[in-house]
Structures are given as C-alpha cells and as structure tokens.
Design a protein around this motif. Structure first.
Motif, short mmCIF file in Angstrom:
data_model
loop_
_atom_site.label_atom_id
_atom_site.label_comp_id
_atom_site.label_asym_id
_atom_site.label_seq_id
_atom_site.Cartn_x
_atom_site.Cartn_y
_atom_site.Cartn_z
N TYR A 147 40.64 24.83 -0.42
CA TYR A 147 39.51 24.45 0.43
C TYR A 147 39.86 24.49 1.91
CZ TYR A 147 36.70 23.83 -3.59
OH TYR A 147 35.99 24.10 -4.73
N LYS A 148 41.13 24.41 2.23
CA LYS A 148 41.57 24.59 3.62
C LYS A 148 41.32 26.04 4.03
CE LYS A 148 45.60 24.12 6.62
NZ LYS A 148 47.04 23.83 6.67
N VAL A 149 41.67 26.98 3.15
CA VAL A 149 41.46 28.41 3.41
C VAL A 149 39.96 28.70 3.51
CG1 VAL A 149 41.69 30.72 2.38
CG2 VAL A 149 43.64 29.16 2.39
N LYS A 150 39.18 28.15 2.57
CA LYS A 150 37.72 28.36 2.60
C LYS A 150 37.14 27.83 3.91
CE LYS A 150 35.58 28.63 -1.91
NZ LYS A 150 34.68 27.97 -2.86
N GLN A 207 26.86 21.88 9.42
CA GLN A 207 26.78 20.70 8.54
C GLN A 207 26.65 21.13 7.08
OE1 GLN A 207 23.44 18.55 10.16
NE2 GLN A 207 24.75 17.21 11.38
N ALA A 208 25.85 22.15 6.81
CA ALA A 208 25.66 22.63 5.44
C ALA A 208 26.98 23.16 4.87
CB ALA A 208 24.59 23.71 5.40
N MET A 209 27.73 23.90 5.68
CA MET A 209 29.03 24.43 5.22
C MET A 209 29.99 23.29 4.90
SD MET A 209 29.85 27.63 7.69
CE MET A 209 29.10 29.21 7.48
N MET A 210 30.04 22.31 5.79
CA MET A 210 30.94 21.17 5.58
C MET A 210 30.55 20.42 4.31
SD MET A 210 33.13 20.79 8.26
CE MET A 210 33.39 19.07 8.54
N GLU A 217 32.13 20.72 -3.33
CA GLU A 217 32.93 21.56 -4.24
C GLU A 217 34.33 20.97 -4.44
OE1 GLU A 217 32.97 25.56 -2.73
OE2 GLU A 217 30.83 25.85 -3.08
N SER A 218 34.98 20.60 -3.34
CA SER A 218 36.33 20.05 -3.47
C SER A 218 36.28 18.69 -4.16
CB SER A 218 37.03 19.94 -2.12
OG SER A 218 36.40 18.98 -1.29
N GLY A 219 35.25 17.91 -3.91
CA GLY A 219 35.09 16.61 -4.56
C GLY A 219 34.97 16.75 -6.07
N LYS A 220 34.20 17.74 -6.51
CA LYS A 220 34.04 17.97 -7.95
C LYS A 220 35.38 18.34 -8.59
CE LYS A 220 29.22 19.51 -8.05
NZ LYS A 220 28.32 20.66 -8.23
N GLU A 221 36.12 19.23 -7.93
CA GLU A 221 37.41 19.64 -8.48
C GLU A 221 38.41 18.50 -8.51
OE1 GLU A 221 39.29 23.42 -7.77
OE2 GLU A 221 37.44 24.23 -6.95
#
Length: 189
Positions: A51-54, A107-110, A116-120
C-alpha cells in the motif's frame, strides 16, 4: 435410616471434593506482545509495502494534475489584467472548481487505500488470532494473554512470553505459502 442417608451424603461430598480442579500451579499460561508480533510479521510488512507503493503511484498522478493546475493558476494571474474582469471571474470559477475536484480526488484515493489496506490487515489479524487459538490448544495452554497496544496483562514473567515462537511459526508458514504461489505466477508468464 437417617444414619445411612447421612453417610451417603457425606460420601458424595467427599467424592465431589476429590474432583481435580485446576490450581494455579497446574494452569499453563503464556502471553504474546501483539504489537511486536505485528511489527515482526512478514505478511504485515508486505501489506504495508504494497500500500506504500500504491500510495506513491497514486500520489504521482495527483502531483502531475496539481502541477498542471498550478501552472494554469499562474498564467491566470498574468492574463487576468490583460483579458478583463469578466474573463477573470469565469476562469477563476473554473480554477476553483478544478481545485475542489483535485481535493475530492485526493480524499477518495486516500479513503480507498485505507479501506483496502484495512480489510487486508483485519483479515491478517483474524488469521493470527485463529493461529494463536490453535497453537494454544495444540500446546496445552489454559490461557494465552495479549500485551501491547491493547494490554490485557499488567505483569508477566518473561518465561511466559511466547511472542518469538508464534512470530517465527507465522513467518515460516507465510514463507511456505509464498513458495506455493510463486510457481503459479511463473506458469502465467
């Protein structure tokens, strides 16, 4: 008759008292530093890196749009006096609208990345909890406590800390699942 009833009640009382109840000396306990476990977990590190790369990729797109917007805003200031007030008002409104759109897009991207990262991470935490539960059953623990961010243990001897053992097993298991997935990726090429 009364003596017989009294004797049987006394015998039952003695028998029921002889049932083995776990004492503090017979209970097997341990604790895990949950913060440290997540810090050392290879899968958690991989999720963070992913998610850092994304985030960096999405940030590049946004920076390009923001740079384009800034250059238009700079040329607007130069042309405002030359093209008149009506043009300046129309172009200013357009620039303001684009600035708001850029903010909304950011804001939408963040928010998307966080969801996504929260789900993982939630999925990983659930798998770790299930693993700890199985580990406890397999190794005969009565209790395994968690310390760290949500501390539930105020004191424990270091001898009861099984964080390193759990961390090693989870990382070994993750390495094993990575190796199983690699041939699939090569087959697709």
């Amino acid at each position: 008759m009364k003596k017989l009833i009294l004797l049987s009640v006394a015998a039952l009382a003695i028998i029921s008292c002889n049932k083995e109840t776990p004492t503090a000396e017979k209970i097997k306990t341990a604790y895990i530093d949950t913060s440290k476990l997540l810090e050392e977990n290879n899968e958690a590190k991989d999720i963070e890196e992913k998610y850092k790369v994304k985030s960096e990729e999405m940030g590049r797109e946004l920076r390009a749009e923001a740079s384009k917007f800034q250059s238009e805003a700079a040329s607007f200031q130069q042309n405002a006096m030359a093209k008149g007030q009506a043009w300046a008002q129309a172009k200013g409104a357009e620039l303001q609208k684009r600035e708001q759109e850029l903010g909304i897009k950011q804001q939408a991207m963040m928010q998307t990345l966080q969801q996504e990262s929260g789900k993982e991470m939630d999925s990983l935490v659930k798998r770790i909890k299930d693993y700890i539960k199985d580990y406890g059953k397999k190794n005969g623990y009565d209790y395994i406590y968690g310390t760290g961010d949500a501390a539930t243990v105020l004191y424990a001897k270091d001898a009861y800390d099984i964080t390193a053992a759990i961390s090693k097993e989870l990382n070994d298991k993750y390495k094993g699942s990575e190796k199983k997935e690699e041939p699939k990726a090569e087959e697709k090429k």
